[in-house]
Write a protein that holds these residues in place. Sequence first.
Motif, PDB file in Angstrom:
ATOM      1  N   GLY A   1       0.712  -1.319  -0.041  1.00  0.00           N
ATOM      2  CA  GLY A   1       0.196   0.134   0.115  1.00  0.00           C
ATOM      3  C   GLY A   1       0.779   1.230  -0.098  1.00  0.00           C
ATOM      4  N   THR A   2       1.793   1.302  -0.814  1.00  0.00           N
ATOM      5  CA  THR A   2       2.795   2.531  -0.747  1.00  0.00           C
ATOM      6  C   THR A   2       1.778   3.831  -1.403  1.00  0.00           C
ATOM      7  OG1 THR A   2       3.565   2.101  -3.133  1.00  0.00           O
ATOM      8  CG2 THR A   2       4.785   1.272  -1.143  1.00  0.00           C
ATOM      9  N   THR A   3       2.219   4.787  -0.876  1.00  0.00           N
ATOM     10  CA  THR A   3       1.428   6.047  -1.629  1.00  0.00           C
ATOM     11  C   THR A   3       1.349   6.070  -3.129  1.00  0.00           C
ATOM     12  OG1 THR A   3       2.043   7.223   0.623  1.00  0.00           O
ATOM     13  CG2 THR A   3       1.221   8.461  -1.540  1.00  0.00           C
ATOM     14  N   MET A   4       2.606   5.966  -3.808  1.00  0.00           N
ATOM     15  CA  MET A   4       2.528   6.109  -5.392  1.00  0.00           C
ATOM     16  C   MET A   4       1.523   4.734  -5.579  1.00  0.00           C
ATOM     17  SD  MET A   4       5.323   5.214  -8.021  1.00  0.00           S
ATOM     18  CE  MET A   4       5.524   6.555  -9.430  1.00  0.00           C
ATOM     19  N   ASP A   5       1.732   3.557  -5.220  1.00  0.00           N
ATOM     20  CA  ASP A   5       0.713   2.805  -5.815  1.00  0.00           C
ATOM     21  C   ASP A   5      -0.730   3.033  -5.576  1.00  0.00           C
ATOM     22  OD1 ASP A   5       2.978   1.237  -6.297  1.00  0.00           O
ATOM     23  OD2 ASP A   5       2.362  -0.506  -4.942  1.00  0.00           O
ATOM     24  N   ASN A   6      -1.102   3.399  -4.511  1.00  0.00           N
ATOM     25  CA  ASN A   6      -2.555   4.098  -4.306  1.00  0.00           C
ATOM     26  C   ASN A   6      -3.052   5.097  -5.089  1.00  0.00           C
ATOM     27  OD1 ASN A   6      -2.232   2.094  -2.042  1.00  0.00           O
ATOM     28  ND2 ASN A   6      -1.833   3.925  -0.518  1.00  0.00           N
ATOM     29  N   GLN A   7      -2.029   5.830  -5.414  1.00  0.00           N
ATOM     30  CA  GLN A   7      -2.366   7.057  -6.343  1.00  0.00           C
ATOM     31  C   GLN A   7      -2.378   6.483  -7.767  1.00  0.00           C
ATOM     32  OE1 GLN A   7       1.281   9.307  -5.645  1.00  0.00           O
ATOM     33  NE2 GLN A   7       0.305  10.540  -3.978  1.00  0.00           N
ATOM     34  N   LEU A   8      -1.679   5.536  -8.302  1.00  0.00           N
ATOM     35  CA  LEU A   8      -1.604   5.044  -9.404  1.00  0.00           C
ATOM     36  C   LEU A   8      -2.817   4.134  -9.784  1.00  0.00           C
ATOM     37  CD1 LEU A   8       1.966   3.808 -10.228  1.00  0.00           C
ATOM     38  CD2 LEU A   8       0.740   5.618 -11.452  1.00  0.00           C
TER      39      LEU A   8
ATOM     40  N   GLN B   1      -1.724  10.422   3.379  1.00  0.00           N
ATOM     41  CA  GLN B   1      -1.543  10.512   4.561  1.00  0.00           C
ATOM     42  C   GLN B   1      -0.551  11.474   4.762  1.00  0.00           C
ATOM     43  OE1 GLN B   1      -2.383   6.788   7.273  1.00  0.00           O
ATOM     44  NE2 GLN B   1      -1.545   6.092   5.325  1.00  0.00           N
ATOM     45  N   ILE B   2      -0.855  12.412   5.991  1.00  0.00           N
ATOM     46  CA  ILE B   2       0.246  13.296   6.122  1.00  0.00           C
ATOM     47  C   ILE B   2       0.777  12.812   7.420  1.00  0.00           C
ATOM     48  CG2 ILE B   2       0.580  15.757   6.892  1.00  0.00           C
ATOM     49  CD1 ILE B   2      -1.872  16.523   5.022  1.00  0.00           C
ATOM     50  N   GLY B   3       2.127  12.821   7.597  1.00  0.00           N
ATOM     51  CA  GLY B   3       2.992  12.196   8.656  1.00  0.00           C
ATOM     52  C   GLY B   3       3.458  13.121   9.611  1.00  0.00           C
ATOM     53  N   LYS B   4       4.501  12.776  10.377  1.00  0.00           N
ATOM     54  CA  LYS B   4       4.741  13.478  11.562  1.00  0.00           C
ATOM     55  C   LYS B   4       5.537  14.627  11.389  1.00  0.00           C
ATOM     56  CE  LYS B   4       8.744  10.190  11.927  1.00  0.00           C
ATOM     57  NZ  LYS B   4       8.273   9.544  10.686  1.00  0.00           N
ATOM     58  N   PHE B   5       6.183  14.804  10.509  1.00  0.00           N
ATOM     59  CA  PHE B   5       7.020  16.147   9.993  1.00  0.00           C
ATOM     60  C   PHE B   5       6.173  17.095   9.007  1.00  0.00           C
ATOM     61  CE2 PHE B   5       9.557  13.172   7.642  1.00  0.00           C
ATOM     62  CZ  PHE B   5       9.751  13.874   6.283  1.00  0.00           C
ATOM     63  N   GLY B   6       4.897  16.613   8.798  1.00  0.00           N
ATOM     64  CA  GLY B   6       4.183  17.363   7.808  1.00  0.00           C
ATOM     65  C   GLY B   6       4.244  17.028   6.682  1.00  0.00           C
ATOM     66  N   GLN B   7       4.528  15.672   6.469  1.00  0.00           N
ATOM     67  CA  GLN B   7       5.127  15.542   5.027  1.00  0.00           C
ATOM     68  C   GLN B   7       3.922  14.614   4.432  1.00  0.00           C
ATOM     69  OE1 GLN B   7       5.901  13.722   7.667  1.00  0.00           O
ATOM     70  NE2 GLN B   7       6.116  11.538   6.902  1.00  0.00           N
ATOM     71  N   LEU B   8       3.938  14.453   3.332  1.00  0.00           N
ATOM     72  CA  LEU B   8       3.039  13.486   2.437  1.00  0.00           C
ATOM     73  C   LEU B   8       3.869  12.051   2.764  1.00  0.00           C
ATOM     74  CD1 LEU B   8       0.553  12.895   0.930  1.00  0.00           C
ATOM     75  CD2 LEU B   8       2.097  13.318  -1.151  1.00  0.00           C
ATOM     76  N   GLN B   9       3.062  11.194   3.348  1.00  0.00           N
ATOM     77  CA  GLN B   9       3.688  10.032   3.876  1.00  0.00           C
ATOM     78  C   GLN B   9       4.012   9.034   2.405  1.00  0.00           C
ATOM     79  OE1 GLN B   9       1.419   8.980   7.824  1.00  0.00           O
ATOM     80  NE2 GLN B   9       1.598   7.374   6.443  1.00  0.00           N
ATOM     81  N   GLU B  10       5.273   8.421   2.406  1.00  0.00           N
ATOM     82  CA  GLU B  10       5.772   7.643   1.325  1.00  0.00           C
ATOM     83  C   GLU B  10       5.095   6.361   1.434  1.00  0.00           C
ATOM     84  OE1 GLU B  10       9.513   6.860  -1.424  1.00  0.00           O
ATOM     85  OE2 GLU B  10       9.748   8.155   0.518  1.00  0.00           O
ATOM     86  N   TRP B  11       4.824   5.976   2.605  1.00  0.00           N
ATOM     87  CA  TRP B  11       4.310   4.459   2.972  1.00  0.00           C
ATOM     88  C   TRP B  11       3.006   4.598   3.532  1.00  0.00           C
ATOM     89  CZ3 TRP B  11       9.478   5.685   3.095  1.00  0.00           C
ATOM     90  CH2 TRP B  11      10.251   5.243   2.340  1.00  0.00           C
ATOM     91  N   LEU B  12       2.222   3.481   3.719  1.00  0.00           N
ATOM     92  CA  LEU B  12       1.155   3.281   4.562  1.00  0.00           C
ATOM     93  C   LEU B  12       1.466   3.693   5.851  1.00  0.00           C
ATOM     94  CD1 LEU B  12      -1.534   2.533   3.348  1.00  0.00           C
ATOM     95  CD2 LEU B  12      -1.181   0.308   4.371  1.00  0.00           C
ATOM     96  N   GLN B  13       2.528   3.326   6.492  1.00  0.00           N
ATOM     97  CA  GLN B  13       2.851   3.674   7.840  1.00  0.00           C
ATOM     98  C   GLN B  13       3.672   4.890   7.865  1.00  0.00           C
ATOM     99  OE1 GLN B  13       3.202   0.611   6.449  1.00  0.00           O
ATOM    100  NE2 GLN B  13       1.698  -0.452   7.637  1.00  0.00           N
ATOM    101  N   ASP B  14       3.891   5.699   8.968  1.00  0.00           N
ATOM    102  CA  ASP B  14       4.785   7.185   8.946  1.00  0.00           C
ATOM    103  C   ASP B  14       6.087   6.737   9.082  1.00  0.00           C
ATOM    104  OD1 ASP B  14       5.339   9.702   8.909  1.00  0.00           O
ATOM    105  OD2 ASP B  14       4.055   9.898  10.899  1.00  0.00           O
ATOM    106  N   TRP B  15       6.608   6.024   8.201  1.00  0.00           N
ATOM    107  CA  TRP B  15       8.116   5.585   8.159  1.00  0.00           C
ATOM    108  C   TRP B  15       9.165   6.421   7.600  1.00  0.00           C
ATOM    109  CZ3 TRP B  15       6.692   0.346   5.774  1.00  0.00           C
ATOM    110  CH2 TRP B  15       6.148  -0.573   6.935  1.00  0.00           C
ATOM    111  N   ASP B  16       8.535   7.794   6.926  1.00  0.00           N
ATOM    112  CA  ASP B  16       9.619   8.916   6.322  1.00  0.00           C
ATOM    113  C   ASP B  16      10.706   9.284   7.137  1.00  0.00           C
ATOM    114  OD1 ASP B  16       7.715   9.733   3.519  1.00  0.00           O
ATOM    115  OD2 ASP B  16       6.722   8.639   5.118  1.00  0.00           O
ATOM    116  N   ARG B  17      11.795   9.581   6.695  1.00  0.00           N
ATOM    117  CA  ARG B  17      12.787  10.150   7.556  1.00  0.00           C
ATOM    118  C   ARG B  17      13.060  11.580   6.680  1.00  0.00           C
ATOM    119  NH1 ARG B  17      15.350   5.897   5.328  1.00  0.00           N
ATOM    120  NH2 ARG B  17      16.835   7.180   4.400  1.00  0.00           N
ATOM    121  N   GLU B  18      13.282  12.391   7.699  1.00  0.00           N
ATOM    122  CA  GLU B  18      13.524  13.912   7.228  1.00  0.00           C
ATOM    123  C   GLU B  18      14.739  14.139   6.662  1.00  0.00           C
ATOM    124  OE1 GLU B  18      11.996  17.544   9.165  1.00  0.00           O
ATOM    125  OE2 GLU B  18      11.961  16.293  11.058  1.00  0.00           O
ATOM    126  N   ASP B  19      15.943  12.935   6.799  1.00  0.00           N
ATOM    127  CA  ASP B  19      17.233  13.121   5.940  1.00  0.00           C
ATOM    128  C   ASP B  19      17.460  12.201   4.937  1.00  0.00           C
ATOM    129  OD1 ASP B  19      16.945  10.609   7.451  1.00  0.00           O
ATOM    130  OD2 ASP B  19      19.197  10.910   8.453  1.00  0.00           O
TER     131      ASP B  19
END
Length: 826
Positions: free
Chosen positions: A528-535, A571-589
């Motif tokens: 369920g990655t964000t790109m897959d859902n969008q596609l 979904q919008i994640g913990k640092f205000g980002q558009l999440q890349e994955w179904l879970q909030d796994w994005d790293r700011e770095d």
Amino acid sequence: MKVLQLKSALFLFLLVLVAEVYAQLPPDALTLWYDRPASNWNEALPIGNGKLAAMVFGGTSMDRLQLNEETIWAGEPGNNVPRNASEPINQIRRLLFDGKYQEAQALANQAFPRQAPAELNYGMPYQTAGNLLLSFDGHDEVSNYRRDLDINKAIASVTYTTKGVTYKREYIAAIPDQVLVVRLTADKASSISFNLGVNTPYKKYSVETQGGKLLLSGNTTSLDNKVGKVRYQVQVLPRAEGGRVVASDSSIRISNANAVTLYISIATNYINYKDLSGNEAKRAAGNLAAAVKKNYNAIRTGHIAAYKRYFDRVQLDLGSTDAIRKPTDQRIAAFAKSDDPALTALYFQFGRYLLISSSLPGSQPANLQGKWNDKLSPPWDSKYTININTEMNYWPAEVTALPEMHQPLFEMIRELSITGKESASKMYQARGWNVHHNTDLWRITGPVDGGFYGLWPMGGAWLSQHLWQHYLYTGDKAFLKKNYPLLKGAAMFYADVLQEEPSNKWLVVAPSMSPENSYMKSVSVSAGTTMDNQLVFDVFANAIRSAELLGVDEAFADTLKQLTKRLPPMQIGKFGQLQEWLQDWDREDDKHRHVSHLYGLFPGNQISPFRQPELFQAAKASLIARGDKSTGWSMGWKVNLWARLQDGNRAYKLIEDQLSPAPLETSGQNGGTYPNLLDAHPPFQIDGNFGCTSGIAEMLLQSHDGEIHLLPALPDKWQKGSIKGLVARGGFVVDMDWDKGRITRLNVHSKLGGNCRIRVHSPLTPTSKNALKPAVGPNPNPFYELADVKAPLVSKAAEMKKAQVDEGKLFDFSTSAGSSYQFVQQ
């Protein structure tokens, strides 16, 4: 008869108008030029006619013409779908849903190893034909040297003086004649003498002379489980005016000629992706025999006319400075610290030149290097990488008025819809068709490069968007009807493949990945990655709308509507980002080159500052975190993304980053531009060229969000300029001039008629009785219908900032097909 006379008069008027536009530009505005020969491949100049291509080095004592023919690929027909893949895929899916991500990746790596197993392959490489070599005695010391590529005419040339004689060579990849032609002249009679030879990096090949022709015959290589079965032949025929022509066993000597024309034909035994029954020698000879019936001037004139039919549709003028008088490599080196707006315009038009030269109707699509490659094992095999790169190649096709160049891609999609049934049924027990993240001349659809990179079943989803977008730009309902089975087949695959994830009961694709990125060390495979859902959202929306337009498959469309309701929201994640994955796994770095979760911003239309401001701001946060400097193609994508974010200055900074000298390293993540204006990953990939051309168009015009947005991302450095011929969805062709950031003149030509809605940031008034009315409600033009996007889920930890955008003013005016509408600054 009067109608014909009127059309002829209109055609002549348009030709004169185009000539006047180009006459106003400085003489080198559309020319790449250099004061020395190419010392390496990244300095050579590309020419091409779709099927044939060459790199011009322009040496004086030794000139090299590196040759390509688009179907010279290793291997043979056949797909690469692995056996017994269904059960491992089911097991990987269960592990993902159980939260056992490392175990899922380990199983993926085992089931789909990094190196192709003995009975399988991961695609074949595109390969060079070889080199044509011209050796000139006594041309070591020269003066007044110039090597150039005139992209206004698609002709390369070299001039220099030695021993009191001025020599000139012109190089053409003749579009109508399907040959390469070199014309050698001198300003003194009997001065042209040289040896003509050929070579190739293949270990086994033959060179001979026959009937006045120089012949190079070769066979492509075997790799993995495929035998090299593509045969090719290069035929070179010199036609001298005066002097002598003497052939040896493997070369030809021309002595004391007044002028010489070299006709070069290349052909293979390739018929299509499953048929190699052609006769390469006969085909090469046939093209050559037809071409030599014409003299050079006839070929040159026909070539220019065929090329300009496409190229002249769009003109961009951003102004010019004295920098235009410098060689192109010097302009690239100085661009970031100089005032050289004409280099941006040249770079924009160079992308259009490359697309015409590498993707004319009837040819193969442009691959990772277009059609230009000097190796047998090029980087990434110079295949079709379809998790961004191939799609990026075609981003400029519609908006910069080159829709015919899309045809080779459409044909490849059609062929993949056939071969992709095997991967869909055998790997996923699904109807329809799919392809993973790579394909090649043989239209493979199985995973490539193992479980970490290759287990992404979304290639068909992204490719199919180009079919729908072509319809939106052209309104060609016959095209839509012809290609509806492809759109339906893509939708059928995902209708069968979607699985319910356990946490929220959403329907997702699993296993998959966010292309080439990882969310924990060495783990990419996910659900369920964000790109897959969008596609999947776009695949379903396109099929639903197409079925409605064509009046077919109402029940199937209803099924897709119900499935769409169960897709995950963004979904919008913990640092205000558009999440890349179904879970909030994005790293700011995370500075990864792929920004796949921003597909919905560009090239998609699921993120709007006016309709989804929270998503818009989250996408901006993601892009800021990713950073600017990256591979060439990644920076090209980011130009488009920042244009969609309506930040023209940030988009322009990316252009500056891209138009900086490419590093000497042949690998890495620091892209840029080579002296010949080709994009550096590094090494060379052509997608960054096309991405930037698209991005510059997006800075000037956007039509994805329910209206035509004029000058949506104009940078401070482009305060004055003009663009003619950009195309908006719904068949609107836009010309506009601007000064101090305000539109001074606007012309909208309507090919299809219907309501035209424009978003402007400065007041306009019509020059005719056609009235501008404030826009109210949804745009009634059916080509601007927008799908509903779910409201995002927002993390409690996110500190959301309000999107800051200039909304401008929205106006409607009615149009009739074939009519034009003018407006001026109020």
